[in-house]
Design an enzyme around this catalytic site. Structure first.
Site, PDB file in Angstrom:
ATOM      1  N   HIS A 190       3.997   2.768  12.488  1.00 28.69           N
ATOM      2  CA  HIS A 190       3.083   3.902  12.717  1.00 28.69           C
ATOM      3  C   HIS A 190       3.665   4.973  13.636  1.00 28.69           C
ATOM      4  O   HIS A 190       2.907   5.670  14.320  1.00 28.69           O
ATOM      5  CB  HIS A 190       1.741   3.422  13.294  1.00 28.69           C
ATOM      6  CG  HIS A 190       0.972   2.524  12.378  1.00 28.69           C
ATOM      7  ND1 HIS A 190      -0.291   2.046  12.695  1.00 28.69           N
ATOM      8  CD2 HIS A 190       1.263   2.007  11.157  1.00 28.69           C
ATOM      9  CE1 HIS A 190      -0.735   1.276  11.715  1.00 28.69           C
ATOM     10  NE2 HIS A 190       0.196   1.238  10.767  1.00 28.69           N
ATOM     11  N   ASP A 238       3.218  -6.490   3.385  1.00 29.83           N
ATOM     12  CA  ASP A 238       2.802  -5.396   4.277  1.00 29.83           C
ATOM     13  C   ASP A 238       3.125  -5.743   5.728  1.00 29.83           C
ATOM     14  O   ASP A 238       2.323  -5.501   6.630  1.00 29.83           O
ATOM     15  CB  ASP A 238       1.304  -5.103   4.097  1.00 29.83           C
ATOM     16  CG  ASP A 238       0.866  -3.890   4.915  1.00 29.83           C
ATOM     17  OD1 ASP A 238       1.737  -3.073   5.271  1.00 29.83           O
ATOM     18  OD2 ASP A 238      -0.338  -3.759   5.195  1.00 29.83           O
ATOM     19  N   HIS A 259       0.830  -1.218   0.000  1.00 25.72           N
ATOM     20  CA  HIS A 259       0.000   0.000   0.000  1.00 25.72           C
ATOM     21  C   HIS A 259       0.857   1.258   0.000  1.00 25.72           C
ATOM     22  O   HIS A 259       1.828   1.373   0.730  1.00 25.72           O
ATOM     23  CB  HIS A 259      -1.039  -0.007   1.113  1.00 25.72           C
ATOM     24  CG  HIS A 259      -0.495  -0.007   2.508  1.00 25.72           C
ATOM     25  ND1 HIS A 259      -0.147   1.155   3.166  1.00 25.72           N
ATOM     26  CD2 HIS A 259      -0.271  -1.008   3.392  1.00 25.72           C
ATOM     27  CE1 HIS A 259       0.270   0.853   4.387  1.00 25.72           C
ATOM     28  NE2 HIS A 259       0.218  -0.446   4.556  1.00 25.72           N
ATOM     29  N   GLU A 262      -4.860   1.934   2.625  1.00 25.58           N
ATOM     30  CA  GLU A 262      -4.953   0.751   3.494  1.00 25.58           C
ATOM     31  C   GLU A 262      -5.114   1.153   4.945  1.00 25.58           C
ATOM     32  O   GLU A 262      -5.822   0.502   5.710  1.00 25.58           O
ATOM     33  CB  GLU A 262      -3.683  -0.110   3.343  1.00 25.58           C
ATOM     34  CG  GLU A 262      -3.750  -1.446   4.095  1.00 25.58           C
ATOM     35  CD  GLU A 262      -3.287  -1.381   5.549  1.00 25.58           C
ATOM     36  OE1 GLU A 262      -3.558  -2.336   6.286  1.00 25.58           O
ATOM     37  OE2 GLU A 262      -2.676  -0.386   5.960  1.00 25.58           O
ATOM     38  N   GLU A 263      -4.435   2.250   5.340  1.00 26.09           N
ATOM     39  CA  GLU A 263      -4.348   2.577   6.766  1.00 26.09           C
ATOM     40  C   GLU A 263      -5.656   3.047   7.378  1.00 26.09           C
ATOM     41  O   GLU A 263      -5.908   2.805   8.554  1.00 26.09           O
ATOM     42  CB  GLU A 263      -3.264   3.643   6.998  1.00 26.09           C
ATOM     43  CG  GLU A 263      -1.847   3.171   6.684  1.00 26.09           C
ATOM     44  CD  GLU A 263      -1.320   2.117   7.644  1.00 26.09           C
ATOM     45  OE1 GLU A 263      -2.083   1.672   8.513  1.00 26.09           O
ATOM     46  OE2 GLU A 263      -0.153   1.736   7.506  1.00 26.09           O
TER      47      GLU A 263
HETATM   48 ZN   LIG Z   1       0.719  -1.417   6.317  1.00 17.99          ZN
END
Ligand SMILES: [Zn+2]
Length: 487
Positions: free
Chosen positions: A447, A377, A303, A349-350
């Site tokens: 993240h 991922d 992604h 995606e997030e």
């Molecule tokens: Zn990811």
């Protein structure tokens, strides 16, 4: 058909299948599995050993994944869907695939949500007196609402389980609920530890609101003890008041827990985040068209979007550049497989998976000719294996291919998850596969501001791309397509 004749047919079928075309393992498998329906041994894939070794050597000698990752992370470090950074990432991927000479390079449009963090964003201790004015490092969770202008001030109620929140009763009213259950470090696979704690991030805000709370603070999803908070999406339940929610760094969570153990704690929380109108964005697609069966497609992707802190180097810049690199390596080596390989850079995606949904919707009529979908991922660390939802026959073939991939670090192909972006295709019977890199360091940076280029090792990243390229190449070369998953 009687049960007996069915069994006979199966045994005969297995015996036929075990002749010349199939691997020597077949006859033993036939004896072991005579009572198990239809499990012919896999096609002998060892004929592609030399190609696999060439792919790995080329990746390590002159791979371009690190160069691509550097470009993406420099040009578009913050690329949450709908942001200007995300659009720069889309244009970069498009230009890169065109420059590399991929075929049918294009954008496929999708509408994405747009969430902005804004500023200021802070969490400050008001009481007890001895800690007054101390700042706790936070990051608003993706999708969170902001606080009222000037922030909100409330006492903390700390919980480590959903039962504790239920038992808090009146004590949660008007409070900020502090979810402080750590990831369980005893899991060798850190994704299991993540899976056992991330419910607090996803559901904490609505659970706090249902209990009468005014906000949620969640201990970051990481096994590292440091001062970098880790964001991620939350999910608001329909019909429940939307209250602000933020992640605390693990050091901040430890400090807050210490204070809570001594007595009442009051904090001031300020968040400026907001959700704007949806924005037009796109998945980016490029192909290596198959030489014999161009309509049969194997998808490989990651992604393109990433959170608005750090550079999204592991998550998921790595998966994107590995997907492009897989096709580039095969092209460089003149290995054009029988079936088409399609690299897809998924958007959003997030915080919405709109790109995944858009890809599935746009290709719904074509799903019967999607043979396999592979996603990377889980970061760009050294590859260890693949996980897959494949049916037993396809799994056996994938395991035989996996055994050829030892030079790229692949130890096993195991039943398991494919990936968020390819997940919709499971409904159409497409076999899904996920790259499984070593997981020990992934959640240290996931993240957070620490997910930067320097956290990705170029050779580890490249080995992952080589493993993907080799798996795709052999799977796309098979004389018969992998058996689809039944429903
Ligand atoms: Zn990811």
């Amino acid at each position: 058909v009687s049960a007996r004749s069915l069994l006979l047919a199966l045994v005969l079928g297995s015996l036929l299948a075990s002749s010349a075309l199939f691997a020597p393992r077949a006859s033993r498998a036939t004896q072991d599995q005579a009572a198990v329906p239809a499990a012919p041994a896999p096609f002998d894939v060892s004929r592609w050993r030399a190609e696999v070794e060439r792919i790995v050597a080329a990746a390590l000698e002159c791979g371009e994944a690190p160069r691509m990752l550097r470009e993406l992370c420099t040009l578009a470090p913050h690329r949450l869907a709908g942001s200007p950074g995300a659009e720069r990432a889309v244009e970069w991927a498009l230009a890169e695939m065109q420059r590399l000479g991929f075929e049918n390079v294009r954008k496929e449009p999708c509408l994405v949500p747009r969430w902005e963090r804004g500023a200021p964003e802070l969490c400050e201790i008001v009481a007890p007196e001895e800690a007054r004015g101390e700042r706790l490092r936070i990051l608003a969770l993706g999708g969170s609402v902001g606080t009222p202008e000037g922030g909100l001030e409330a006492d903390i109620v700390r919980v480590t389980t959903w039962d504790e929140l239920a038992a808090a009763g009146e004590r949660a009213h008007g409070r900020i609920v502090f979810f402080d259950r750590p990831m369980d470090p005893r899991h060798p696979d850190t994704f299991q530890a993540y899976g056992g704690a991330v419910d607090q991030r996803a559901r904490g805000a609505s659970a706090a609101a249902r209990a009468g709370g005014v906000a949620a603070l969640v201990r970051s999803m990481t096994l590292a003890l440091d001062d970098a908070p880790h964001t991620g999406a939350l999910h608001y339940e329909d019909g429940v008041e939307r209250v602000p929610a933020a992640a605390l760094s693990t050091l901040a969570a430890r400090r807050l827990a210490e204070l809570c153990a001594r007595g009442a704690v009051r904090v001031r929380l300020v968040q400026s985040c907001r959700t704007l109108a949806d924005v037009e964005s796109a998945n980016v697609v490029g192909e290596l068209v198959g030489r014999e069966l161009p309509d049969e497609v194997l998808v490989v992707g990651g992604h393109l979007d990433a959170w608005d802190v750090g550079q999204g180097a592991h998550d998921d810049g790595a998966g994107c550049v590995q997907s492009i690199e897989a096709l580039r390596l095969l092209k460089q080596l003149g290995l054009r497989p029988r079936r088409t390989l399609r690299a897809v850079m998924f958007m959003n995606e997030e915080n919405g998976t709109r790109g995944a949904q858009a890809y599935f919707a746009a290709h719904r009529d074509d799903m019967a000719r999607h043979v396999l979908a592979l996603e990377s991922d889980r970061g760009g660390s050294v590859p260890r294996g693949f996980t897959t939802d494949a049916n037993p026959r396809a799994l056996e073939t994938l395991r035989a291919i996996g055994a050829l991939l030892r030079p790229a670090g692949i130890e096993s192909v195991d039943p398991g998850y494919g990936g968020v972006d390819i997940a919709p295709m499971a409904a159409a019977g497409v076999v899904l596969v996920g790259l499984r890199p070593d997981s020990q360091r992934y959640f240290d940076v996931h993240h957070s501001e620490n997910d930067v280029l320097a956290a990705v090792h170029p050779r580890e990243l490249e080995l992952g791309a080589a493993a993907m390229a080799a798996l795709l190449y052999v799977a796309a070369e098979l004389p018969e397509a992998l058996p689809r998953n039944g429903r």
